[in-house]
Design a protein around this motif. Structure first.
Motif, PDB file in Angstrom:
ATOM      1  N   GLY B 212       0.828  -1.207   0.000  1.00  0.00           N
ATOM      2  CA  GLY B 212       0.000   0.000   0.000  1.00  0.00           C
ATOM      3  C   GLY B 212       0.858   1.251   0.000  1.00  0.00           C
ATOM      4  O   GLY B 212       0.587   2.208  -0.740  1.00  0.00           O
ATOM      5  N   TYR B 213       1.918   1.221   0.814  1.00  0.00           N
ATOM      6  CA  TYR B 213       2.814   2.382   0.906  1.00  0.00           C
ATOM      7  C   TYR B 213       3.454   2.684  -0.446  1.00  0.00           C
ATOM      8  O   TYR B 213       3.477   3.838  -0.899  1.00  0.00           O
ATOM      9  N   TYR B 214       3.962   1.628  -1.114  1.00  0.00           N
ATOM     10  CA  TYR B 214       4.610   1.848  -2.403  1.00  0.00           C
ATOM     11  C   TYR B 214       3.622   2.364  -3.448  1.00  0.00           C
ATOM     12  O   TYR B 214       3.962   3.223  -4.259  1.00  0.00           O
ATOM     13  N   ILE B 215       2.402   1.839  -3.408  1.00  0.00           N
ATOM     14  CA  ILE B 215       1.400   2.327  -4.373  1.00  0.00           C
ATOM     15  C   ILE B 215       1.095   3.800  -4.094  1.00  0.00           C
ATOM     16  O   ILE B 215       0.956   4.602  -5.027  1.00  0.00           O
ATOM     17  N   ILE B 216       1.043   4.146  -2.809  1.00  0.00           N
ATOM     18  CA  ILE B 216       0.785   5.561  -2.464  1.00  0.00           C
ATOM     19  C   ILE B 216       1.947   6.445  -2.939  1.00  0.00           C
ATOM     20  O   ILE B 216       1.734   7.533  -3.480  1.00  0.00           O
ATOM     21  N   VAL B 217       3.179   5.952  -2.748  1.00  0.00           N
ATOM     22  CA  VAL B 217       4.350   6.716  -3.215  1.00  0.00           C
ATOM     23  C   VAL B 217       4.237   6.956  -4.723  1.00  0.00           C
ATOM     24  O   VAL B 217       4.423   8.084  -5.217  1.00  0.00           O
ATOM     25  N   ILE B 218       3.888   5.876  -5.431  1.00  0.00           N
ATOM     26  CA  ILE B 218       3.770   5.988  -6.898  1.00  0.00           C
ATOM     27  C   ILE B 218       2.646   6.960  -7.255  1.00  0.00           C
ATOM     28  O   ILE B 218       2.804   7.809  -8.158  1.00  0.00           O
ATOM     29  N   ALA B 219       1.526   6.836  -6.531  1.00  0.00           N
ATOM     30  CA  ALA B 219       0.375   7.700  -6.821  1.00  0.00           C
ATOM     31  C   ALA B 219       0.729   9.175  -6.551  1.00  0.00           C
ATOM     32  O   ALA B 219       0.414  10.053  -7.360  1.00  0.00           O
ATOM     33  N   PHE B 220       1.408   9.409  -5.423  1.00  0.00           N
ATOM     34  CA  PHE B 220       1.801  10.790  -5.097  1.00  0.00           C
ATOM     35  C   PHE B 220       2.739  11.341  -6.170  1.00  0.00           C
ATOM     36  O   PHE B 220       2.604  12.479  -6.619  1.00  0.00           O
ATOM     37  N   HIS B 221       3.675  10.497  -6.565  1.00  0.00           N
ATOM     38  CA  HIS B 221       4.627  10.919  -7.597  1.00  0.00           C
ATOM     39  C   HIS B 221       3.880  11.244  -8.889  1.00  0.00           C
ATOM     40  O   HIS B 221       4.155  12.267  -9.544  1.00  0.00           O
ATOM     41  N   ALA B 222       2.924  10.355  -9.216  1.00  0.00           N
ATOM     42  CA  ALA B 222       2.159  10.562 -10.452  1.00  0.00           C
ATOM     43  C   ALA B 222       1.379  11.875 -10.394  1.00  0.00           C
ATOM     44  O   ALA B 222       1.368  12.644 -11.365  1.00  0.00           O
ATOM     45  N   VAL B 223       0.758  12.133  -9.252  1.00  0.00           N
ATOM     46  CA  VAL B 223      -0.062  13.354  -9.123  1.00  0.00           C
ATOM     47  C   VAL B 223       0.840  14.592  -9.142  1.00  0.00           C
ATOM     48  O   VAL B 223       0.545  15.581  -9.817  1.00  0.00           O
ATOM     49  N   VAL B 230       1.952  20.369 -12.101  1.00  0.00           N
ATOM     50  CA  VAL B 230       3.315  20.923 -12.179  1.00  0.00           C
ATOM     51  C   VAL B 230       3.270  22.383 -12.617  1.00  0.00           C
ATOM     52  O   VAL B 230       4.039  23.212 -12.103  1.00  0.00           O
ATOM     53  N   SER B 231       2.345  22.701 -13.520  1.00  0.00           N
ATOM     54  CA  SER B 231       2.262  24.096 -13.977  1.00  0.00           C
ATOM     55  C   SER B 231       1.852  25.030 -12.836  1.00  0.00           C
ATOM     56  O   SER B 231       2.158  26.214 -12.851  1.00  0.00           O
ATOM     57  N   GLU B 232       1.167  24.479 -11.817  1.00  0.00           N
ATOM     58  CA  GLU B 232       0.774  25.296 -10.653  1.00  0.00           C
ATOM     59  C   GLU B 232       1.829  25.216  -9.545  1.00  0.00           C
ATOM     60  O   GLU B 232       2.272  26.216  -9.012  1.00  0.00           O
ATOM     61  N   VAL B 233       2.159  23.983  -9.156  1.00  0.00           N
ATOM     62  CA  VAL B 233       3.144  23.787  -8.074  1.00  0.00           C
ATOM     63  C   VAL B 233       4.204  22.805  -8.554  1.00  0.00           C
ATOM     64  O   VAL B 233       3.908  21.616  -8.745  1.00  0.00           O
ATOM     65  N   ASP B 234       5.419  23.268  -8.733  1.00  0.00           N
ATOM     66  CA  ASP B 234       6.496  22.360  -9.137  1.00  0.00           C
ATOM     67  C   ASP B 234       7.360  22.077  -7.921  1.00  0.00           C
ATOM     68  O   ASP B 234       8.068  22.936  -7.427  1.00  0.00           O
ATOM     69  N   VAL B 235       7.252  20.842  -7.419  1.00  0.00           N
ATOM     70  CA  VAL B 235       8.041  20.489  -6.222  1.00  0.00           C
ATOM     71  C   VAL B 235       9.399  19.915  -6.596  1.00  0.00           C
ATOM     72  O   VAL B 235      10.183  19.542  -5.728  1.00  0.00           O
ATOM     73  N   GLY B 236       9.653  19.800  -7.878  1.00  0.00           N
ATOM     74  CA  GLY B 236      10.989  19.380  -8.320  1.00  0.00           C
ATOM     75  C   GLY B 236      11.127  17.895  -8.578  1.00  0.00           C
ATOM     76  O   GLY B 236      12.258  17.393  -8.670  1.00  0.00           O
ATOM     77  N   LEU B 237      10.035  17.174  -8.679  1.00  0.00           N
ATOM     78  CA  LEU B 237      10.135  15.737  -8.950  1.00  0.00           C
ATOM     79  C   LEU B 237      10.336  15.503 -10.445  1.00  0.00           C
ATOM     80  O   LEU B 237       9.804  16.250 -11.266  1.00  0.00           O
ATOM     81  N   ARG B 238      11.082  14.455 -10.757  1.00  0.00           N
ATOM     82  CA  ARG B 238      11.311  14.161 -12.164  1.00  0.00           C
ATOM     83  C   ARG B 238      10.143  13.333 -12.699  1.00  0.00           C
ATOM     84  O   ARG B 238       9.858  12.243 -12.170  1.00  0.00           O
ATOM     85  N   ALA B 239       9.497  13.840 -13.742  1.00  0.00           N
ATOM     86  CA  ALA B 239       8.327  13.143 -14.302  1.00  0.00           C
ATOM     87  C   ALA B 239       8.779  11.984 -15.181  1.00  0.00           C
ATOM     88  O   ALA B 239       9.852  12.034 -15.787  1.00  0.00           O
ATOM     89  N   LEU B 240       7.929  10.954 -15.197  1.00  0.00           N
ATOM     90  CA  LEU B 240       8.221   9.824 -16.098  1.00  0.00           C
ATOM     91  C   LEU B 240       7.804  10.235 -17.508  1.00  0.00           C
ATOM     92  O   LEU B 240       6.874  11.038 -17.666  1.00  0.00           O
ATOM     93  N   PRO B 241       8.471   9.678 -18.527  1.00  0.00           N
ATOM     94  CA  PRO B 241       8.080  10.047 -19.894  1.00  0.00           C
ATOM     95  C   PRO B 241       6.627   9.652 -20.182  1.00  0.00           C
ATOM     96  O   PRO B 241       6.152   8.624 -19.682  1.00  0.00           O
TER      97      PRO B 241
END
Lengths: 408, 399
Positions: B212-223, B230-241
């Protein structure tokens, strides 16, 4: 997992995220591939129970042989033999997880204790296929039932009956000076075509030249009547210790004792209705008595006098009558016993103390207990005043001990 | 020889201490542990780096909420210093080496927690009391000592003061630094710790929590890397292609990105299934009465069940990987099939359709493929075939 997979795919599609979609697809692929592994319950299961008739408290060894006759693996199966909740598993367990290859077999053994009398069935056998990853469960049943009859316990009352203040007139087979089936020689008479060959007295034939047969003295037996109270009121107490359970055991013990002595025993139970088992002797009668006692359950409120009135034409003159009842909640007890005594029957009342049995399950205030006890004593005294022998049977006292304490 | 065989038979029972040493159970637990560690590695490879823009616009001491711990710890070190030694935190290391120290901490913590749980209630209470007393002493004593010693030189004063030498309140908050370090470590290593506790401490709930934790990490990253966010708030995460790319691995079946993402999903499955399988089998064994634990039939069937579980785990997880890879490449196959039917305008349009190769088309075609695979079970009698093979082998063996 399916819901999770679909959700991940949908959310992934919404936000164009491949990772979520791939996790979702992987989950769904996992479920799909697991669907390929199907368990099969086409098994040959045989249950072996050495004894179908047992006594209360006895142990039964149950053995299940499970064979996979097909050309497939069974995959993960859980075999569960349904056991009546009245029976307790003493050794082993009634379930096993198996995965049998083609042609393989296994055995499941367990031991049951039967703490309650009655008619029970072991089975059916539940076969549950559980996917190795716990994703699918599929249950089927194999309708293989094994009927078990649990008779009430039979106690040895031989010594107690000798020492007790109960009538000793029924001494088993007694001889009457009339010809008939029996053991002792009565006389010689001429041979008739209906006589069996083995009854021919060959010595007399040699001496007189005429076919003579031996006649035997007829054995007569005493008819003992056992009346068991199965009314609703006999439920008082715990499941294992209540007037009906104590009474069933006492009735079985008394019947067994008298049948062993070749007496004839009749059994009457009354509750919601009266059941009468006519007097007879032998092992067959003992089986009938025990089977009848195995199936009695507390119900109804039939008065004792209705029973004695219905029985009076069937009771042989002078036969002793055992009444096993707590004598609670029945205003006709006194007149019923008076009538029986008046007709010349020896009446012995075995009365489980319902007041003390009730104390096993609920707290009775001391004063109320004393009053109830006094009322019961008065009732028993009144009954014994009509010539009946009364046994006040306390819950913690063995039947043989209770019989010795009879008063009249 | 016979005696030793009999002795061997006698020692095999279904008691938990015996099962813990059984190779099948150990294989399941080790598989689960290795999957968990590989999952950590792959997760930090994919979700660890910050975006290139963020790195260019900020210095090395700034922190982005990626799945990586050293950046946050270095940010803390620059602010207040660290209480835990750097080699245990992996600070100053890069890549896999930065995980060694925290992993050792996780192993030690797992061992300690398992011992704690298996100890008596009385001992547990005592340990809790001692730990609370030590923590209390650590919070209070430095504050009291610094205040008392300061009163000798500066006279009596309240512990809060604008003068630094007479301000001691800060001492009370010193242990919070440790909490901060643990939080930064925990973001990355909490699933490892909880997962290890789940696998070796036999807790299904912990294993589910990790997934569950890993899925949440992935979901947070995706969001957080979703374009409108990102156009509103860029926290600096690298987006997947957004494009999965052309298949270049395993005979052109999968692209490197798809392979990497598929790896995360497969490792997640492998970790979850092997971890819970070991627990389920031990739960079943524990539920058996004493006589059945020694019953050779129960032991034989337990071995049967666990062996086939191992085989199924291996085969099913491998097939899941292959099936998902094929499903992801199914859109290419469909386009190729349509391409064969050349000549019409429609086939040309389909062949050049981008939608089919983008998310919707890819997922729908993959879904169709998986449905077809699921339906094939009614066509392919693999269990009967494998049954014939198995009975043939056993007949040969008996001969």
């Amino acid at each position: 997992m399916l819901a999770g997979g679909v959700s991940l795919i949908l959310v992934g599609m919404m936000i164009s995220n491949f990772q979520m979609m791939i996790i979702g697809l992987t989950f769904i692929a996992f479920i799909s591939l697991n669907g390929w592994i199907v368990g099969q319950s086409e098994l040959e299961i045989t249950r072996l129970v050495p004894h179908s008739n047992v006594y209360k408290g006895d142990l039964i060894e149950v053995s299940l042989t499970i064979t996979n006759k097909s050309y497939r693996r069974t995959q993960l199966l859980e075999i569960f033999d349904n056991v009546p909740h009245e029976m307790k598993i003493r050794r082993g367990i009634n379930q096993i997880r198996i995965n049998l290859g083609p042609g393989q077999s296994t055995k499941l053994n367990y031991m049951l204790r039967c703490p309650l009398r009655g008619h029970f069935s072991i089975g059916p056998i539940s076969v549950r296929h559980r996917n190795a990853f716990g994703l699918f469960v599929n249950e089927s049943k194999i309708e293989d039932l094994c009927d078990i009859t649990v008779f009430p316990q039979v106690r040895d009352v031989e010594d107690a009956m000798l020492r007790a203040d109960v009538p000793k007139m029924y001494t088993g087979a007694t001889t009457l000076r009339t010809p008939g089936p029996g053991m002792e020689f009565y006389s010689l008479r001429e041979y008739l075509s209906t006589d069996p060959i083995r009854s021919i007295n060959w010595k007399a034939f040699a001496r007189t030249g005429e076919m003579m047969v031996n006649q035997k003295t007829r054995d007569a037996v005493t008819d003992v009547f056992v009346i068991l109270d199965t009314r609703e009121v006999s439920r008082i107490g715990t499941v294992l210790k209540n007037p009906l359970e104590m009474g069933a055991s006492a009735a079985a013990s008394l019947a067994s004792h008298f049948l062993k002595r070749k007496d004839s025993v009749a059994m009457v139970t009354y509750g919601s209705r009266m059941d009468f088992l006519p007097p007879d002797t032998g092992d067959k009668q003992q089986y009938k008595v025990l089977s009848r006692l195995a199936s009695v359950s507390p119900s109804g409120s039939m008065p004792l006098q209705a029973v004695t009135n219905a029985l009076s034409p069937r009771i042989s003159r002078g036969s002793p009558v055992f009444i096993i009842s707590s004598l609670e909640g029945d205003g006709t007890t006194l007149p019923a016993i008076r009538n029986l005594s008046g007709n010349g029957h020896e009446v012995i009342i075995l009365s489980p103390s319902s007041v003390d049995l009730e104390r096993l399950v609920s707290r009775i205030p001391r004063m109320a207990y004393e009053v109830l006890k006094l009322e019961r004593q008065n009732r028993l005294t009144a009954v014994s005043g009509y010539g009946a022998k009364v046994v006040d049977w306390m819950p913690d006292v063995e039947l043989s001990q209770a019989l010795v304490q009879s008063r009249g | 020889m016979e005696l030793s065989e009999k002795k061997g038979e006698k020692t095999e029972t279904l008691h938990i201490p015996v099962l813990r040493k059984k190779w099948q159970i150990l294989a399941l637990q080790i598989t689960s542990t290795v999957s968990l560690l590989l999952l950590l590695k792959r997760m930090s490879d994919i979700y660890g780096p910050c975006s290139d823009d963020f790195i260019l616009n900020n210095n090395a001491n700034t922190w982005c909420p990626s799945y990586e711990h050293t950046r946050g710890l270095m940010w803390m070190e620059n602010a207040n210093g660290l209480l835990i030694p750097d080699f245990l935190l992996g600070v100053g290391q890069t890549g896999t080496m930065s995980m060694i120290g925290p992993l050792v901490l996780c192993l030690f913590a797992t061992f300690a927690i398992e011992r704690f749980w298996s100890s008596s209630q009385e001992l547990q209470n005592r340990i809790k009391q001692v730990a609370a007393a030590l923590l209390g002493a650590w919070v209070i004593l430095p504050f009291l000592f610094s205040w008392i010693f300061a009163t000798f030189s500066n006279g009596f004063h309240f512990p809060w003061n604008s003068n630094d030498s007479m301000n001691h309140i800060g001492e009370l908050f010193h242990p919070l630094g440790l909490l901060g370090e643990l939080v930064f470590l925990g973001i990355v290593f909490a699933p490892v710790l909880v997962g290890l506790i789940g696998i070796w401490g036999l807790s299904k709930r912990s294993i589910s929590w990790v997934v569950g934790y890993y899925i949440i990490v992935i979901a947070f990253h995706a969001v957080l890397t979703f374009e409108p966010i990102v156009s509103e708030v860029d926290v600096g995460l690298r987006a997947l292609p957004t494009q999965i790319g052309e298949g270049s691995m395993f005979g052109g079946l999968v692209s490197p990105l798809a392979s990497s993402l598929l790896g995360v999903a497969i490792l997640m499955l492998l970790f979850m299934e092997s971890g819970t399988a070991a627990i389920s089998h031990m739960e079943y064994a524990a539920s058996l009465p004493e006589e059945s634990k020694r019953d050779p039939e129960y032991i034989r069937q337990f071995n049967n069940v666990v062996n086939s579980h191992l085989i199924q785990l291996l085969v099913v997880v491998s097939l899941v990987g292959v099936t998902t890879a094929l499903a992801l490449a199914f859109d290419d196959l469909m386009i190729s099939i349509v391409g064969i039917l050349e000549g019409t305008q429609w086939t040309g349009q389909v062949k050049e359709s981008l939608e089919l190769q983008m998310t919707y088309g890819k997922v729908i075609s993959a879904g169709l493929f998986i449905i077809a695979v699921a339906g094939l079970r009614f066509v392919v009698p693999w269990q009967i075939i494998s049954g014939y093979v198995e009975s043939g082998i056993s007949r040969l063996r008996s001969n």
